[in-house]
Structures are given as C-alpha cells and as structure tokens.
Design a protein around this motif. Structure first.
Motif, PDB file in Angstrom:
ATOM      1  N   TYR A   1       7.746  -4.512 -11.110  1.00 55.00           N
ATOM      2  CA  TYR A   1       6.818  -4.130 -10.039  1.00 55.00           C
ATOM      3  C   TYR A   1       5.920  -2.963 -10.460  1.00 55.00           C
ATOM      4  N   LYS A   2       6.503  -1.951 -11.080  1.00 52.62           N
ATOM      5  CA  LYS A   2       5.743  -0.745 -11.439  1.00 52.62           C
ATOM      6  C   LYS A   2       4.945  -0.889 -12.733  1.00 52.62           C
ATOM      7  N   ASP A   3       5.521  -1.515 -13.753  1.00 53.00           N
ATOM      8  CA  ASP A   3       4.922  -1.504 -15.082  1.00 53.00           C
ATOM      9  C   ASP A   3       4.195  -2.788 -15.486  1.00 53.00           C
ATOM     10  N   VAL A   4       4.573  -3.921 -14.927  1.00 50.85           N
ATOM     11  CA  VAL A   4       3.967  -5.193 -15.335  1.00 50.85           C
ATOM     12  C   VAL A   4       2.939  -5.676 -14.315  1.00 50.85           C
ATOM     13  N   ARG A   5       3.248  -5.547 -13.040  1.00 48.30           N
ATOM     14  CA  ARG A   5       2.384  -6.057 -11.965  1.00 48.30           C
ATOM     15  C   ARG A   5       0.925  -5.617 -12.067  1.00 48.30           C
ATOM     16  N   PRO A   6       0.617  -4.357 -12.440  1.00 50.23           N
ATOM     17  CA  PRO A   6      -0.797  -3.950 -12.515  1.00 50.23           C
ATOM     18  C   PRO A   6      -1.637  -4.773 -13.500  1.00 50.23           C
ATOM     19  N   PHE A   7      -1.014  -5.422 -14.460  1.00 48.32           N
ATOM     20  CA  PHE A   7      -1.747  -6.178 -15.470  1.00 48.32           C
ATOM     21  C   PHE A   7      -1.946  -7.653 -15.094  1.00 48.32           C
ATOM     22  N   LEU A   8      -1.388  -8.081 -13.973  1.00 51.00           N
ATOM     23  CA  LEU A   8      -1.491  -9.474 -13.550  1.00 51.00           C
ATOM     24  C   LEU A   8      -2.675  -9.684 -12.619  1.00 51.00           C
ATOM     25  N   SER A   9      -3.168 -10.924 -12.588  1.00 45.32           N
ATOM     26  CA  SER A   9      -4.220 -11.259 -11.634  1.00 45.32           C
ATOM     27  C   SER A   9      -3.600 -11.258 -10.233  1.00 45.32           C
ATOM     28  N   ASP A  10      -4.438 -11.063  -9.226  1.00 41.37           N
ATOM     29  CA  ASP A  10      -3.933 -11.016  -7.849  1.00 41.37           C
ATOM     30  C   ASP A  10      -3.178 -12.291  -7.481  1.00 41.37           C
ATOM     31  N   ALA A  11      -3.612 -13.426  -8.017  1.00 39.41           N
ATOM     32  CA  ALA A  11      -2.975 -14.700  -7.692  1.00 39.41           C
ATOM     33  C   ALA A  11      -1.542 -14.778  -8.208  1.00 39.41           C
ATOM     34  N   ASN A  12      -1.196 -14.023  -9.246  1.00 37.54           N
ATOM     35  CA  ASN A  12       0.129 -14.114  -9.852  1.00 37.54           C
ATOM     36  C   ASN A  12       1.059 -12.952  -9.515  1.00 37.54           C
ATOM     37  N   LYS A  13       0.560 -11.925  -8.873  1.00 36.36           N
ATOM     38  CA  LYS A  13       1.371 -10.737  -8.606  1.00 36.36           C
ATOM     39  C   LYS A  13       2.589 -11.012  -7.739  1.00 36.36           C
ATOM     40  N   VAL A  14       2.418 -11.726  -6.646  1.00 38.17           N
ATOM     41  CA  VAL A  14       3.514 -11.940  -5.694  1.00 38.17           C
ATOM     42  C   VAL A  14       4.603 -12.825  -6.299  1.00 38.17           C
ATOM     43  N   ALA A  15       4.213 -13.881  -7.003  1.00 37.28           N
ATOM     44  CA  ALA A  15       5.196 -14.806  -7.555  1.00 37.28           C
ATOM     45  C   ALA A  15       5.933 -14.212  -8.746  1.00 37.28           C
ATOM     46  N   THR A  16       5.240 -13.412  -9.553  1.00 33.27           N
ATOM     47  CA  THR A  16       5.828 -12.893 -10.783  1.00 33.27           C
ATOM     48  C   THR A  16       6.536 -11.562 -10.603  1.00 33.27           C
ATOM     49  N   CYS A  17       5.951 -10.662  -9.830  1.00 37.49           N
ATOM     50  CA  CYS A  17       6.502  -9.306  -9.663  1.00 37.49           C
ATOM     51  C   CYS A  17       6.460  -8.892  -8.214  1.00 37.49           C
ATOM     52  N   PRO A  18       7.290  -9.497  -7.357  1.00 37.88           N
ATOM     53  CA  PRO A  18       7.291  -9.105  -5.952  1.00 37.88           C
ATOM     54  C   PRO A  18       7.882  -7.704  -5.770  1.00 37.88           C
ATOM     55  N   CYS A  19       7.691  -7.144  -4.590  1.00 36.70           N
ATOM     56  CA  CYS A  19       8.262  -5.839  -4.266  1.00 36.70           C
ATOM     57  C   CYS A  19       9.787  -5.938  -4.397  1.00 36.70           C
ATOM     58  N   PRO A  20      10.433  -4.948  -5.039  1.00 37.26           N
ATOM     59  CA  PRO A  20      11.889  -4.993  -5.205  1.00 37.26           C
ATOM     60  C   PRO A  20      12.625  -5.140  -3.879  1.00 37.26           C
TER      61      PRO A  20
END
Length: 64
Positions: free
Chosen positions: A43-62
């Motif tokens: 969530y903290k280190d990887v999510r900022p580098f993802l497109s908005d479309a992939n953030k929720v599926a790949t790195c949801p809020c803990p």
C-alpha cells in the motif's frame, strides 16, 4: 498447458513407459493472503507507481 504467453490452454496426455496416465483435474489451492506487514508495504511503497485502474485490485488498503 500453454504453448506460449497469451496462448490458449491445450490438454495433453503424458505417456511414461508406454503406460497411459489418465487426465485428472488439478486440486484447487486457496490463497492464504498477505501478512499485515506485506499489505502495508504494498500500500505504501508499491501503490503510488500503479495506474489508478490497478491500485484497488493490486494494493488495497491494509485490513484492520
């Protein structure tokens, strides 16, 4: 099996010592999920580098 990346699945028969091995469906293995530390890292280190479309599926809020 797949013959290459993006190719459709193909069923094959494996023969060993001229004995036919019947096809059996694979056992389904359930995913255990990530530890709390892993969830926070993603969530903290990887999510900022993802497109908005992939953030929720790949790195949801803990999970709390």
């Amino acid at each position: 099996m797949r013959t290459g990346v993006g190719c459709p699945e193909v069923k094959v028969t494996v023969i060993m010592d001229c004995d036919h091995i019947p096809y059996q469906q694979s056992q389904i293995v359930e995913a255990k999920g990530h530890s709390r530390n892993r969830q926070e890292y993603l969530y903290k280190d990887v999510r900022p580098f993802l497109s908005d479309a992939n953030k929720v599926a790949t790195c949801p809020c803990p999970e709390t």
